[in-house]
Design a protein around this motif. Structure first.
Motif, PDB file in Angstrom:
ATOM      1  N   LYS A   4       0.844  -1.192   0.000  1.00  0.00           N
ATOM      2  CA  LYS A   4       0.000   0.000   0.000  1.00  0.00           C
ATOM      3  C   LYS A   4       0.877   1.239   0.000  1.00  0.00           C
ATOM      4  O   LYS A   4       1.956   1.238   0.582  1.00  0.00           O
ATOM      5  CB  LYS A   4      -0.868   0.021   1.263  1.00  0.00           C
ATOM      6  CG  LYS A   4      -1.994  -0.989   1.246  1.00  0.00           C
ATOM      7  CD  LYS A   4      -2.838  -0.828   2.505  1.00  0.00           C
ATOM      8  CE  LYS A   4      -3.649  -2.069   2.783  1.00  0.00           C
ATOM      9  NZ  LYS A   4      -4.727  -2.301   1.829  1.00  0.00           N
ATOM     10  N   ARG A   6       2.045   4.508   1.382  1.00  0.00           N
ATOM     11  CA  ARG A   6       1.956   5.170   2.693  1.00  0.00           C
ATOM     12  C   ARG A   6       2.326   6.638   2.554  1.00  0.00           C
ATOM     13  O   ARG A   6       3.342   6.968   1.941  1.00  0.00           O
ATOM     14  CB  ARG A   6       2.890   4.486   3.697  1.00  0.00           C
ATOM     15  CG  ARG A   6       2.325   3.176   4.258  1.00  0.00           C
ATOM     16  CD  ARG A   6       3.314   2.413   5.097  1.00  0.00           C
ATOM     17  NE  ARG A   6       3.615   3.017   6.399  1.00  0.00           N
ATOM     18  CZ  ARG A   6       2.928   2.762   7.517  1.00  0.00           C
ATOM     19  NH1 ARG A   6       1.891   1.961   7.499  1.00  0.00           N
ATOM     20  NH2 ARG A   6       3.278   3.324   8.655  1.00  0.00           N
ATOM     21  N   ARG A  29      -7.121   8.308   2.186  1.00  0.00           N
ATOM     22  CA  ARG A  29      -7.611   7.084   2.840  1.00  0.00           C
ATOM     23  C   ARG A  29      -8.652   6.412   1.947  1.00  0.00           C
ATOM     24  O   ARG A  29      -8.616   5.197   1.717  1.00  0.00           O
ATOM     25  CB  ARG A  29      -8.247   7.451   4.186  1.00  0.00           C
ATOM     26  CG  ARG A  29      -8.761   6.261   4.966  1.00  0.00           C
ATOM     27  CD  ARG A  29      -9.853   6.642   5.940  1.00  0.00           C
ATOM     28  NE  ARG A  29     -11.164   6.473   5.324  1.00  0.00           N
ATOM     29  CZ  ARG A  29     -12.324   6.628   5.955  1.00  0.00           C
ATOM     30  NH1 ARG A  29     -12.347   7.005   7.210  1.00  0.00           N
ATOM     31  NH2 ARG A  29     -13.467   6.437   5.330  1.00  0.00           N
ATOM     32  N   ASP A  30      -9.587   7.214   1.428  1.00  0.00           N
ATOM     33  CA  ASP A  30     -10.642   6.655   0.580  1.00  0.00           C
ATOM     34  C   ASP A  30     -10.098   6.151  -0.749  1.00  0.00           C
ATOM     35  O   ASP A  30     -10.768   5.405  -1.459  1.00  0.00           O
ATOM     36  CB  ASP A  30     -11.741   7.697   0.342  1.00  0.00           C
ATOM     37  CG  ASP A  30     -12.572   7.929   1.595  1.00  0.00           C
ATOM     38  OD1 ASP A  30     -12.554   7.048   2.480  1.00  0.00           O
ATOM     39  OD2 ASP A  30     -13.230   8.979   1.696  1.00  0.00           O
ATOM     40  N   ALA A  31      -8.889   6.577  -1.079  1.00  0.00           N
ATOM     41  CA  ALA A  31      -8.259   6.091  -2.311  1.00  0.00           C
ATOM     42  C   ALA A  31      -7.401   4.854  -2.031  1.00  0.00           C
ATOM     43  O   ALA A  31      -6.634   4.412  -2.876  1.00  0.00           O
ATOM     44  CB  ALA A  31      -7.414   7.197  -2.937  1.00  0.00           C
ATOM     45  N   GLY A  32      -7.515   4.309  -0.816  1.00  0.00           N
ATOM     46  CA  GLY A  32      -6.837   3.063  -0.500  1.00  0.00           C
ATOM     47  C   GLY A  32      -5.425   3.225   0.032  1.00  0.00           C
ATOM     48  O   GLY A  32      -4.663   2.260   0.112  1.00  0.00           O
ATOM     49  N   MET A  33      -5.043   4.443   0.397  1.00  0.00           N
ATOM     50  CA  MET A  33      -3.680   4.649   0.920  1.00  0.00           C
ATOM     51  C   MET A  33      -3.691   4.636   2.450  1.00  0.00           C
ATOM     52  O   MET A  33      -4.711   4.869   3.077  1.00  0.00           O
ATOM     53  CB  MET A  33      -3.128   5.987   0.426  1.00  0.00           C
ATOM     54  CG  MET A  33      -3.054   6.054  -1.087  1.00  0.00           C
ATOM     55  SD  MET A  33      -2.579   7.691  -1.672  1.00  0.00           S
ATOM     56  CE  MET A  33      -3.109   7.588  -3.387  1.00  0.00           C
ATOM     57  N   GLU A  34      -2.525   4.355   3.024  1.00  0.00           N
ATOM     58  CA  GLU A  34      -2.379   4.458   4.477  1.00  0.00           C
ATOM     59  C   GLU A  34      -1.803   5.829   4.785  1.00  0.00           C
ATOM     60  O   GLU A  34      -0.701   6.159   4.351  1.00  0.00           O
ATOM     61  CB  GLU A  34      -1.462   3.351   5.014  1.00  0.00           C
ATOM     62  CG  GLU A  34      -2.176   1.999   5.044  1.00  0.00           C
ATOM     63  CD  GLU A  34      -1.418   0.886   5.727  1.00  0.00           C
ATOM     64  OE1 GLU A  34      -2.039  -0.133   6.054  1.00  0.00           O
ATOM     65  OE2 GLU A  34      -0.200   1.023   5.929  1.00  0.00           O
ATOM     66  N   VAL A  35      -2.573   6.613   5.509  1.00  0.00           N
ATOM     67  CA  VAL A  35      -2.205   8.007   5.729  1.00  0.00           C
ATOM     68  C   VAL A  35      -1.853   8.234   7.192  1.00  0.00           C
ATOM     69  O   VAL A  35      -2.668   7.988   8.079  1.00  0.00           O
ATOM     70  CB  VAL A  35      -3.375   8.943   5.358  1.00  0.00           C
ATOM     71  CG1 VAL A  35      -2.933  10.394   5.448  1.00  0.00           C
ATOM     72  CG2 VAL A  35      -3.898   8.619   3.968  1.00  0.00           C
TER      73      VAL A  35
ATOM     74  N   SER B  86     -12.269   0.831   1.199  1.00  0.00           N
ATOM     75  CA  SER B  86     -11.204   1.278   0.292  1.00  0.00           C
ATOM     76  C   SER B  86      -9.870   0.574   0.518  1.00  0.00           C
ATOM     77  O   SER B  86      -8.996   0.605  -0.331  1.00  0.00           O
ATOM     78  CB  SER B  86     -10.996   2.789   0.439  1.00  0.00           C
ATOM     79  OG  SER B  86     -10.343   3.068   1.660  1.00  0.00           O
ATOM     80  N   GLY B  88      -7.825   1.646   2.577  1.00  0.00           N
ATOM     81  CA  GLY B  88      -6.967   2.699   3.115  1.00  0.00           C
ATOM     82  C   GLY B  88      -7.153   2.830   4.620  1.00  0.00           C
ATOM     83  O   GLY B  88      -7.993   2.175   5.212  1.00  0.00           O
ATOM     84  N   ALA B  89      -6.326   3.692   5.223  1.00  0.00           N
ATOM     85  CA  ALA B  89      -6.444   3.894   6.664  1.00  0.00           C
ATOM     86  C   ALA B  89      -5.976   5.297   7.021  1.00  0.00           C
ATOM     87  O   ALA B  89      -5.073   5.827   6.385  1.00  0.00           O
ATOM     88  CB  ALA B  89      -5.620   2.864   7.419  1.00  0.00           C
TER      89      ALA B  89
END
Lengths: 133, 320
Positions: A4, A6, A29-35, B86, B88-89
């Protein structure tokens, strides 16, 4: 498990306007990333330390104070000093066009997003330009 | 490229990169963990769990301060939920701990749960080992904000803190099975909100009725406020006292041994499951089998039985 992307979203300096940073953090976050969000009033030193410990691929700086010509170069220098120059630095905020040009040409920011940029633009840019392996 | 020797010497970037590799289940993970293993088993692993908003991050920040006062090197694993939508986090626990960012003896890592439902991430147990080998004498694990049954932390922490707030439910909540059973120390946080007495009484009554606390360690109920600093120093000394006390009685060593057995078993299970399922899909035409199941020509119970019998005959012989 797939790697993922980050991202560290940071607000350096003294301005307290974090709405933008929080909207971006949520969107990534909604795009699938870890923020990783570190909150307000961070020094470049704190940001770089967090970026290294969290092993992020991207550092996103949100600056609305006008101090971008100092803060972007400082963060980039510190990353290089810590052997972490491979981390992509991007940013957003009220940055005049002439400064955008200087910062990008100087290698102090890979990309800058100014007011009016859509969330999709930012997400697409990160997905296209950040290689995770 | 990633050298365990550099990790042992305390190279920060190496530690961070190894954690990423483990988290992503990349090739070479098992070799790295095998090399790291001899350097583990030294850190005091402290779990901080409780409902969302109970004050886990702020309390963890206070515990970092206490550990640093005692000149201990600290690792922190802060877990937040991964979106089931998603993938994501938003990892926001660090916000409360950023004042330690420049302390060379504090290493903070945020993790998304990535589909794991027990309050931790799947890789958390291995990341503990990385931080242990990196030289952290204390490893603090902050779980996601939990409900009643995300209890994985009890399998990895030497000392588990369950963090509650004064108005966190009535007497019935304290006697329900689950989270209230895994505490080594109860922390009633946000004491500055007042009305801690009722919560303490409810917990103490629950403990009075638990037969397993008759001998050995009985979880103390402490009151804290990160706002006024009330109870923080006492909490830190109680955490140390818990490890000392359970070590002296041998309880701690017993738990550690059980965990080691469980860890091997889990890994055997996981690998076997994958290997067997691969074999199953090679042997059976899965599409055809599903068609037959859907048409009710056969049933899942018989098909599973048939396969398991065939495998065990092969491994153990027909006479087992």
């Amino acid at each position: 498990m797939a790697r993922k992307i980050r991202v560290l979203v940071a607000k350096p300096g003294l301005d307290g306007h974090d709405r933008g940073a929080r909207v971006i953090a949520r969107a990534l976050r909604d795009a699938g990333m870890e923020v990783v969000y570190t909150g307000l009033h961070q020094t470049p030193e704190q940001i770089v330390e967090a970026a290294i410990q969290e092993d992020v691929d991207v550092v996103g700086l949100s600056i609305l104070s006008g101090a971008h010509m100092t803060l972007f170069p400082r963060v980039c220098e510190l990353l290089k000093e810590n052997d972490a120059g491979d981390i992509v630095v991007i940013g957003g905020g009220t940055i005049p066009e002439a400064d955008v040009k200087t910062l990008k040409e100087g290698g102090w920011a890979a990309q800058l997003f100014t007011p009016g940029t859509t969330i999709e633009t930012i997400v697409d840019w990160i997905n296209a330009n950040v290689k995770v392996n | 490229m990633l050298e365990v020797s550099k990790l042992i010497q305390g190279d920060k970037r190496t530690a961070a990169k190894i954690i990423t590799l483990i988290e992503n289940d990349e090739p070479g993970k098992h070799e790295l963990l095998s090399q790291i293993y001899p350097y583990t088993g030294r850190a005091h692993v402290i779990g901080v769990t409780g409902a969302p908003g109970a004050g886990k991050s702020s309390l963890t920040d206070e515990l970092i301060k206490q550990a640093r006062k005692n000149n201990l090197k600290v690792g922190v694993i802060a877990v937040d939920p991964t979106s089931p939508i998603s993938g994501g986090a938003l990892l926001g626990d660090r916000i409360r701990m950023q004042e330690h960012a420049l302390d060379k003896n504090v290493f903070i890592r945020s993790m998304g749960t990535r589909g794991c439902l027990g309050g931790l991430a799947r890789a958390t147990k291995d990341v503990i080992k990385v931080l242990d080998a990196y030289g952290c004498q204390v490893v603090l694990i902050e779980t996601v904000g939990v409900g009643q049954s995300e209890l994985d932390i009890m399998h990895y922490a030497d000392t588990t803190l369950v963090v509650l707030t004064p108005e966190a439910g009535d007497h019935i909540q304290t006697i329900k099975a689950g989270i209230m059973e895994i505490a080594d120390i109860f922390v009633v946080n946000k004491a500055d909100l007042g009305n801690t007495k009722k919560m303490i009484t409810d917990i103490e009554q629950m403990l009075d009725m638990s037969p397993r606390f008759k001998n050995g360690w009985r979880p103390p109920v402490l009151i804290t406020s990160t706002l006024t600093q009330e109870g923080i120093a006492e909490l830190w000394s109680t955490i140390g006292h818990h490890l000392a006390s359970t070590s002296a009685s041998g309880e701690h060593q017993e738990v550690v041994r059980k965990r080691l057995a469980m860890e091997v078993m889990e890994m055997v299970e996981e690998n076997l499951r994958n290997a067997l399922w691969n074999y199953f899909t090679v042997k059976n035409n899965l599409t055809e089998l599903i068609d037959q199941l859907a048409d009710r020509h056969t049933d899942p119970y018989s098909e599973a039985q048939k396969f398991v019998r065939e495998i065990s005959d092969k491994i153990f012989g027909k006479e087992h």
